[in-house]
Design a protein around this motif. Structure first.
Motif, PDB file in Angstrom:
ATOM      1  N   ASP A 116       0.468  -1.195   0.050  1.00  0.00           N
ATOM      2  CA  ASP A 116      -0.004   0.032   0.164  1.00  0.00           C
ATOM      3  C   ASP A 116       0.644   1.317  -0.175  1.00  0.00           C
ATOM      4  OD1 ASP A 116      -2.380  -1.324  -0.116  1.00  0.00           O
ATOM      5  OD2 ASP A 116      -2.593  -1.376   2.095  1.00  0.00           O
ATOM      6  N   ARG A 166       2.109   1.639  -3.521  1.00  0.00           N
ATOM      7  CA  ARG A 166       0.902   2.177  -4.590  1.00  0.00           C
ATOM      8  C   ARG A 166       0.596   3.646  -4.394  1.00  0.00           C
ATOM      9  NH1 ARG A 166      -1.449  -3.102  -2.773  1.00  0.00           N
ATOM     10  NH2 ARG A 166      -1.641  -4.489  -4.840  1.00  0.00           N
ATOM     11  N   VAL A 218       1.379  -4.180  -8.191  1.00  0.00           N
ATOM     12  CA  VAL A 218       1.768  -2.838  -7.358  1.00  0.00           C
ATOM     13  C   VAL A 218       2.222  -1.639  -8.416  1.00  0.00           C
ATOM     14  CG1 VAL A 218       2.961  -1.570  -5.680  1.00  0.00           C
ATOM     15  CG2 VAL A 218       2.217  -3.944  -5.273  1.00  0.00           C
TER      16      VAL A 218
END
Length: 453
Positions: free
Chosen positions: A176, A179, A250
């Motif tokens: 995350d 990203r 990703v």
């Protein structure tokens, strides 16, 4: 005063008050290019794409003065009346950032995206794995980041001195996190290119999963070339296919790095099989120029011509790659390794490599046939954001002009423009660059040995 220098800058008479309003029109100009007019009737931009508009706004920001680069810029500024016509010379204008040797926290990584964008650079190549650390969260193989993401100690200074830092080092980016970095960069027209290094520079992965390696051992605490490489078995290739599949989930970039460099007894078959896998997934493999040597391995077979070659051992490997049908990114260490020392001044902190001055970087001319060029910031000796700033700037500003502006540049004119206009912008951004006349006292590291060449 604009940096990088535009194709054409014509200053008129007078100045106008700018309240932030820019009138934008879409017209047929080269990709990422723009035309800008500052006149009594307002600020107007003509561009064919969002990137061109973005770069035009960066130029307006520069014309607005150093205050425009502060976190809270002025509401209204005065701009010079002018006409600007501009477009980039190369499509690949990149920075390789080694976050494996020394981890760069996410907020500092986002800051570097901003710094690239402010210089009209458009590729951030992240070296995510090496012998000294694994920085990519793997859901399928969590020991990669849980074990490979930290080391017990670090060499401090040149390895020949035997000095150690005496403290653990580690960190990794969650998927995350990455990203978020990709999304942030995309808004600023910067493409993030990930790199997972194989078959060498793999000690962190081997520490996590010993069956991957020719020999065992922990995450490496030294610098240099580690002779331990991954075993060239189909099971190893399948392991890395799964790792790269996570990377592809990703990072949406077309280009994905697989390393291929500095391998003693390395295997070209691994490089070729992973490159083929990336191409089957609709991506393009990107490797250091040693991948050309792997192609001579009779057991490996030819490299896919879609593979991009990064030429770091001078320009000759890149020219060979062009002859073989590959696209090329130039990054010759003689000119574009920004971890190398910036002068012969004995105050230079941890002096390594050859002297690579601001003028050396500014004087480099990539061949017109290549995709572009990138600087490489290896971080064995750059263990903090402050050290990274010192190594990168203002040489990175000089490089930005090399890959954006037309050939035939004047270094004396550049130094004047840099000192009078651009260094104040870096000051406003909080960049701790190396002054043109040498390091500040707190930028020195007396007593920490380097290995100058």
């Amino acid at each position: 005063m604009i940096l990088p220098r535009p194709v054409s800058f014509v200053r008129g008479d007078g100045e106008v008050v700018f309240d932030g309003t820019v009138h934008v029109s879409r017209v047929d100009v080269p990709a990422e290019g723009y035309r800008l007019s500052v006149a009594a009737d307002g600020v107007r931009v003509w561009a064919s794409d969002d990137a061109g508009e973005f770069y035009a706004r960066q130029t307006v920001r520069q014309l607005s003065g150093p205050g425009a680069f502060r976190a809270v810029p002025p509401d209204r500024v005065t701009l010079p009346v002018c006409e600007v016509v501009d477009q980039p010379r190369f499509g690949w204008r990149g920075v390789m950032l080694d976050v494996a040797r020394h981890f760069l926290p996410k907020h500092d990584l986002l800051r570097y995206v901003d710094l690239l964008a402010a210089h009209k650079l458009n590729v951030l190549h992240l070296h995510l794995t090496d012998d000294q650390g694994w920085r990519f969260e793997s859901v399928r193989f969590p020991r990669l980041h849980e074990v490979g993401g930290w080391r017990a100690d670090s060499r401090f200074g040149d390895r020949r001195s035997g000095g150690m830092a005496g403290r653990p080092h580690g960190g990794y980016y969650t998927q995350d996190d990455l990203r978020e970095v990709v999304a942030y960069a995309t808004q600023r027209h910067v493409t993030v290119v990930p790199e997972i290094d194989v078959p060498g520079h793999s000690q962190a992965a081997i520490a996590a999963y010993p069956s991957l390696g020719v020999a065992g051992g922990g995450v490496w605490t030294d610098w240099g070339i580690n002779p331990n490489v991954i075993v060239p078995e189909e099971s190893t290739v399948d392991f890395y296919r799964q790792v790269f599949d996570e990377v592809l989930d990703v990072f949406p970039a077309e280009v994905v790095g697989l390393g291929g460099d500095e391998t003693e007894g390395g295997d070209g078959r691994v490089v070729r099989r992973i490159a083929e896998h990336l191409h089957q997934r609709g991506r393009r493999a990107f490797g250091w120029d040693e991948v050309l040597d792997r192609a001579s391995d009779s057991t490996a077979g030819p490299l896919p011509t879609r593979m991009i070659v990064a030429s770091w051992r001078g320009e000759e490997p890149g020219l060979t790659a062009l002859e073989r049908g590959h696209d090329v990114v130039m990054c010759p260490e003689r000119y574009l390794y920004l971890d190398y020392r910036q002068s012969d001044d004995p105050r230079e902190p941890i002096p390594v490599g050859t002297v690579t001055t601001l003028e050396d970087v500014y004087g480099y001319e990539p061949p017109d046939r290549v995709l572009g060029a990138q600087v490489n910031l290896w971080t064995e000796h750059l263990d903090s954001p402050r050290r990274l700033d010192y190594a990168a700037f203002p040489r990175l500003s000089a490089f930005a002009e090399v890959v954006w502006s037309p050939a035939g540049r004047d270094v004396a004119e550049f130094r004047t423009r840099l000192a009078e206009h651009h260094l104040p912008r870096l000051d406003a951004l909080g960049v701790e660059y190396r002054p043109l006349d040498g390091p500040r006292p707190w930028q020195e590291l007396p007593g920490v040995p380097g290995f100058p060449r």
